[in-house]
Design an enzyme around this catalytic site. Structure first.
Site, PDB file in Angstrom:
ATOM      1  N   HIS A 189      -3.759  -9.638   2.386  1.00 32.17           N
ATOM      2  CA  HIS A 189      -5.234  -9.348   2.837  1.00 32.17           C
ATOM      3  C   HIS A 189      -5.605 -10.723   3.754  1.00 32.17           C
ATOM      4  O   HIS A 189      -4.919 -11.738   3.361  1.00 32.17           O
ATOM      5  CB  HIS A 189      -6.138  -9.738   1.506  1.00 32.17           C
ATOM      6  CG  HIS A 189      -5.968  -8.468   0.530  1.00 32.17           C
ATOM      7  ND1 HIS A 189      -6.408  -8.387  -0.684  1.00 32.17           N
ATOM      8  CD2 HIS A 189      -5.812  -7.294   0.748  1.00 32.17           C
ATOM      9  CE1 HIS A 189      -6.293  -7.503  -1.161  1.00 32.17           C
ATOM     10  NE2 HIS A 189      -5.983  -6.443  -0.451  1.00 32.17           N
TER      11      HIS A 189
ATOM     12  N   TYR B 269      -4.104 -21.781   8.354  1.00 31.76           N
ATOM     13  CA  TYR B 269      -3.134 -22.385   7.409  1.00 31.76           C
ATOM     14  C   TYR B 269      -2.332 -21.648   7.024  1.00 31.76           C
ATOM     15  O   TYR B 269      -1.154 -21.761   6.804  1.00 31.76           O
ATOM     16  CB  TYR B 269      -4.207 -23.119   6.341  1.00 31.76           C
ATOM     17  CG  TYR B 269      -3.430 -23.592   5.206  1.00 31.76           C
ATOM     18  CD1 TYR B 269      -2.621 -24.731   5.277  1.00 31.76           C
ATOM     19  CD2 TYR B 269      -3.596 -22.811   4.106  1.00 31.76           C
ATOM     20  CE1 TYR B 269      -2.129 -25.289   4.212  1.00 31.76           C
ATOM     21  CE2 TYR B 269      -2.781 -23.383   2.790  1.00 31.76           C
ATOM     22  CZ  TYR B 269      -2.080 -24.707   2.912  1.00 31.76           C
ATOM     23  OH  TYR B 269      -1.449 -25.108   1.795  1.00 31.76           O
TER      24      TYR B 269
ATOM     25  N   ARG C  75       0.852  -0.993  -0.025  1.00 31.18           N
ATOM     26  CA  ARG C  75       0.012  -0.159  -0.046  1.00 31.18           C
ATOM     27  C   ARG C  75       0.930   1.312  -0.013  1.00 31.18           C
ATOM     28  O   ARG C  75       1.980   0.995   0.476  1.00 31.18           O
ATOM     29  CB  ARG C  75      -0.907   0.163   1.134  1.00 31.18           C
ATOM     30  CG  ARG C  75      -1.985  -1.203   1.352  1.00 31.18           C
ATOM     31  CD  ARG C  75      -2.883  -1.278   2.460  1.00 31.18           C
ATOM     32  NE  ARG C  75      -3.767  -2.235   2.610  1.00 31.18           N
ATOM     33  CZ  ARG C  75      -3.453  -3.243   3.138  1.00 31.18           C
ATOM     34  NH1 ARG C  75      -2.269  -3.850   3.516  1.00 31.18           N
ATOM     35  NH2 ARG C  75      -4.320  -4.304   3.061  1.00 31.18           N
TER      36      ARG C  75
ATOM     37  N   HIS D 125      -2.533   3.298  -5.689  1.00 29.40           N
ATOM     38  CA  HIS D 125      -2.948   2.236  -5.063  1.00 29.40           C
ATOM     39  C   HIS D 125      -3.470   1.325  -6.192  1.00 29.40           C
ATOM     40  O   HIS D 125      -3.476   0.077  -5.949  1.00 29.40           O
ATOM     41  CB  HIS D 125      -4.230   2.615  -3.998  1.00 29.40           C
ATOM     42  CG  HIS D 125      -4.795   1.498  -3.228  1.00 29.40           C
ATOM     43  ND1 HIS D 125      -4.273   1.095  -1.921  1.00 29.40           N
ATOM     44  CD2 HIS D 125      -5.457   0.379  -3.436  1.00 29.40           C
ATOM     45  CE1 HIS D 125      -4.974   0.025  -1.551  1.00 29.40           C
ATOM     46  NE2 HIS D 125      -5.785  -0.242  -2.264  1.00 29.40           N
TER      47      HIS D 125
ATOM     48  N   LYS E 246      -2.495  -1.932   7.641  1.00 25.09           N
ATOM     49  CA  LYS E 246      -3.784  -1.700   7.750  1.00 25.09           C
ATOM     50  C   LYS E 246      -4.344  -2.812   8.576  1.00 25.09           C
ATOM     51  O   LYS E 246      -5.606  -2.531   9.330  1.00 25.09           O
ATOM     52  CB  LYS E 246      -4.569  -1.947   6.315  1.00 25.09           C
ATOM     53  CG  LYS E 246      -6.009  -1.572   6.233  1.00 25.09           C
ATOM     54  CD  LYS E 246      -6.431  -1.565   4.914  1.00 25.09           C
ATOM     55  CE  LYS E 246      -8.093  -1.348   4.749  1.00 25.09           C
ATOM     56  NZ  LYS E 246      -8.445  -1.240   3.502  1.00 25.09           N
TER      57      LYS E 246
ATOM     58  N   ARG F 291      -1.581  -2.084  -7.065  1.00 25.99           N
ATOM     59  CA  ARG F 291      -1.880  -3.486  -6.503  1.00 25.99           C
ATOM     60  C   ARG F 291      -2.937  -4.120  -7.174  1.00 25.99           C
ATOM     61  O   ARG F 291      -2.863  -5.228  -7.385  1.00 25.99           O
ATOM     62  CB  ARG F 291      -2.283  -3.134  -4.968  1.00 25.99           C
ATOM     63  CG  ARG F 291      -1.257  -2.704  -4.018  1.00 25.99           C
ATOM     64  CD  ARG F 291      -1.615  -2.125  -2.666  1.00 25.99           C
ATOM     65  NE  ARG F 291      -2.915  -2.961  -1.820  1.00 25.99           N
ATOM     66  CZ  ARG F 291      -2.463  -3.836  -1.135  1.00 25.99           C
ATOM     67  NH1 ARG F 291      -1.092  -4.114  -0.840  1.00 25.99           N
ATOM     68  NH2 ARG F 291      -3.451  -4.458  -0.496  1.00 25.99           N
TER      69      ARG F 291
END
Length: 305
Positions: free
Chosen positions: A253, A263, A137, A226, A164, A229
């Protein structure tokens, strides 16, 4: 009260960023006025100037900070009430594109060549290059510190307080990213920040520096920082070569599913390292005018040798 509680929760870096926003956008018009003389109309006129540059989120945040300051002034008895309370919620323009404007994946090459041809400060050019090569970011790149980097291990460890999602994030560094960082060391390696502000080196470069650079390269309204991304995500997904979880982990994310989140706690660094090398090589090919997604990367060839 609300504003004091918020200030108590701000980290020093966050406080500096907020002050910098106000200094850049609000203080030139309103900073010298007595707080009792500031009107809602004056505030809106100032915010409209910010929106005129396409900085809709910055305008919204500046209204939030200004409102908090005026509420504090009212709480302390300096004004009867905060004039920002009279500004309707829909007074500001909504962000026109919630997905952040970006070119199509097959237009990455012309975009990179336009950036190369633009007259930019070396640090600004390198900042954009680092965002391209790491898919982080904007704020994570702007406020990056040299202490976060291990160039020998080819890793960038971003601490949780700068993320974030408030979770530490490890970014595998491609050979191209390492080359960018070594070049940048010649400019800012003696300081704490990778990208210090020109006028105030103790704080990061302005949040709009890279966006303005893209505008100067001829991509105003077509490509945001941005949005880089999004280019990474779309290109990687459309290639058909990469697991969606790996792509999402590269973007920091967090999976909504608790089992998948557990996992992925191992970070899948080996897979992410291969993806970031592939992406860096893809950018090189795109800049050179090629778009062959299925070509083996330099990293893959070396691994196979």
């Amino acid at each position: 009260n609300w504003h004091r509680n918020r200030m108590n929760k701000w980290t020093p870096d966050n406080a500096v960023r907020i002050l910098r926003r106000l200094e850049n956008h609000m203080f030139p018009d309103l900073g010298k006025l007595p707080v009792a003389d500031v009107t809602a109309r004056q505030i809106l006129v100032t915010l409209r100037k910010i929106e005129a540059d396409g900085s809709y989120e910055t305008a919204r945040r500046c209204l939030q900070y200004t409102s908090g300051a005026l509420r504090l002034a009212a709480w302390d008895g300096h004004v009867p009430s905060a004039v920002t309370d009279t500004i309707p919620e829909d007074a500001l323009t909504s962000q026109p594109d919630r997905h952040h404007r970006r070119v199509k994946p097959d237009e990455i090459g012309p975009l990179l060549r336009a950036i190369d041809a633009a007259k930019l400060r070396p640090a600004t050019r390198l900042a954009i290059a680092l965002v391209f090569l790491t898919a982080v970011r904007t704020t994570e790149a702007r406020a990056a510190r040299w202490v976060e980097f291990d160039l020998d291990a080819a890793r960038w460890a971003i601490p949780a307080e700068r993320m974030k999602m408030a979770e530490a994030h490890i970014v595998p560094l491609s050979e191209q990213a390492l080359a960018i960082l070594r070049e940048l060391q010649q400019h800012t390696g003696n300081g704490e920040l990778l990208f210090p502000n020109v006028s105030r080196p103790v704080v990061p470069m302005s949040e709009n520096t890279m966006l303005y650079a893209l505008n100067r390269a001829g991509y105003a309204g077509r490509q945001t920082v941005h949005g880089i991304r999004g280019l990474f995500s779309t290109t990687a997904n459309e290639s058909g070569r990469w697991d969606g979880d790996v792509i999402e982990l590269c973007l920091a994310h967090k999976p909504n599913n608790a089992v998948r989140s557990a996992y992925n706690s191992a970070q899948r660094l080996a897979d992410r390292t291969r993806l970031m090398h592939w992406w860096a090589d893809h950018l090189d090919r795109a800049r050179a005018g090629a778009t062959l997604l299925q070509m083996p990367t330099n990293h893959e060839l070396k691994t196979a040798a």
